[in-house]
Design a protein around this motif. Sequence first.
Motif, short mmCIF file in Angstrom:
data_model
loop_
_atom_site.label_atom_id
_atom_site.label_comp_id
_atom_site.label_asym_id
_atom_site.label_seq_id
_atom_site.Cartn_x
_atom_site.Cartn_y
_atom_site.Cartn_z
N HIS A 54 11.49 -9.13 -5.78
CA HIS A 54 11.39 -7.78 -6.32
C HIS A 54 12.55 -7.56 -7.29
CE1 HIS A 54 14.37 -7.60 -3.21
NE2 HIS A 54 14.84 -6.49 -3.77
N TYR A 78 16.20 2.25 -7.84
CA TYR A 78 14.76 2.30 -7.61
C TYR A 78 14.27 0.88 -7.34
CZ TYR A 78 14.92 7.06 -9.25
OH TYR A 78 15.21 8.40 -9.37
N TRP A 133 10.82 -1.43 -6.09
CA TRP A 133 9.38 -1.39 -5.92
C TRP A 133 8.85 -2.81 -5.84
CZ3 TRP A 133 5.47 -3.41 -8.94
CH2 TRP A 133 4.18 -3.01 -8.60
N TYR A 192 2.71 -0.69 -2.11
CA TYR A 192 2.82 -0.63 -3.56
C TYR A 192 2.63 0.77 -4.13
CZ TYR A 192 2.75 -5.61 -2.91
OH TYR A 192 3.06 -6.87 -2.49
N MET A 231 7.71 4.13 -3.95
CA MET A 231 8.95 3.67 -4.57
C MET A 231 10.06 3.90 -3.54
SD MET A 231 10.43 2.47 -7.40
CE MET A 231 9.27 2.77 -8.72
N GLU A 232 10.85 2.88 -3.30
CA GLU A 232 11.99 3.05 -2.40
C GLU A 232 13.21 3.38 -3.26
OE1 GLU A 232 11.10 0.81 1.61
OE2 GLU A 232 11.53 -0.60 0.00
N GLN A 259 11.80 6.99 0.83
CA GLN A 259 10.54 6.52 0.24
C GLN A 259 9.94 7.67 -0.55
OE1 GLN A 259 8.25 5.17 3.67
NE2 GLN A 259 8.40 3.11 2.83
N THR A 291 4.07 7.61 -4.95
CA THR A 291 3.84 7.64 -6.39
C THR A 291 2.39 7.97 -6.69
OG1 THR A 291 3.28 5.29 -6.55
CG2 THR A 291 5.62 5.87 -6.71
N PRO A 332 -0.08 1.65 -10.28
CA PRO A 332 1.07 0.75 -10.41
C PRO A 332 0.65 -0.58 -11.04
CG PRO A 332 0.40 0.94 -8.11
CD PRO A 332 -0.46 1.87 -8.90
N THR A 357 2.88 -7.73 -8.76
CA THR A 357 3.70 -7.06 -7.76
C THR A 357 4.97 -7.81 -7.37
OG1 THR A 357 2.30 -8.03 -6.06
CG2 THR A 357 1.75 -5.80 -6.78
N TRP A 375 3.05 6.56 -12.43
CA TRP A 375 2.86 5.32 -13.18
C TRP A 375 1.90 5.57 -14.34
CZ3 TRP A 375 5.54 1.04 -12.01
CH2 TRP A 375 6.01 0.86 -10.71
#
Length: 168
Positions: free
Chosen positions: A15, A25, A27, A36, A39-40, A51, A54, A58, A62, A99
Amino acid sequence: MASFKSYQPVKRSSHSTVKVGDYLYMWGGSGSGVDYDVMEVYHLPTGAWDQKPTTGTPPPGTWAYSIIAIGKDIYYFGGSGVGGYRNSLHCFNVDSLKWRELSPSSDRGPMKKARCRMISANFDSEDYLIIIGGSGSSSINTPKQPNAQYSADGRCNEIHYYRISSGQ
């Protein structure tokens, strides 16, 4: 100031994390339990995770994608996911938590790939994303950039520019 609850992020690999203001951020990635549509977010001054759900669509790549922040927007390119390598470009706005997919208007877009790098540059009063290198499918159907080099195992040294204001 936003309130943060006690939360531990999902364990993951491949990631990326980017800083916008006082927040990190995070993801996507590869790992058990990665969501997915979330967003953390890590608040640097307090050390607290949260958390954020979103909206929008997206990116399909990934993990092993490229990422960069410009202002309140985070740009994601390529990566790998279900179905293989990707060459999509997405933007995530940290204020709206939404997104959106961007559509480069080039016939010779970047090949579908992961592990490339992306930087931002401003010249002639325009913001650009510059996508450099990467590895992906070495298939004969992959669009090739003139003067770029491609290895048998899918690595390349392509360089592509994307003008943010015009979407080209």
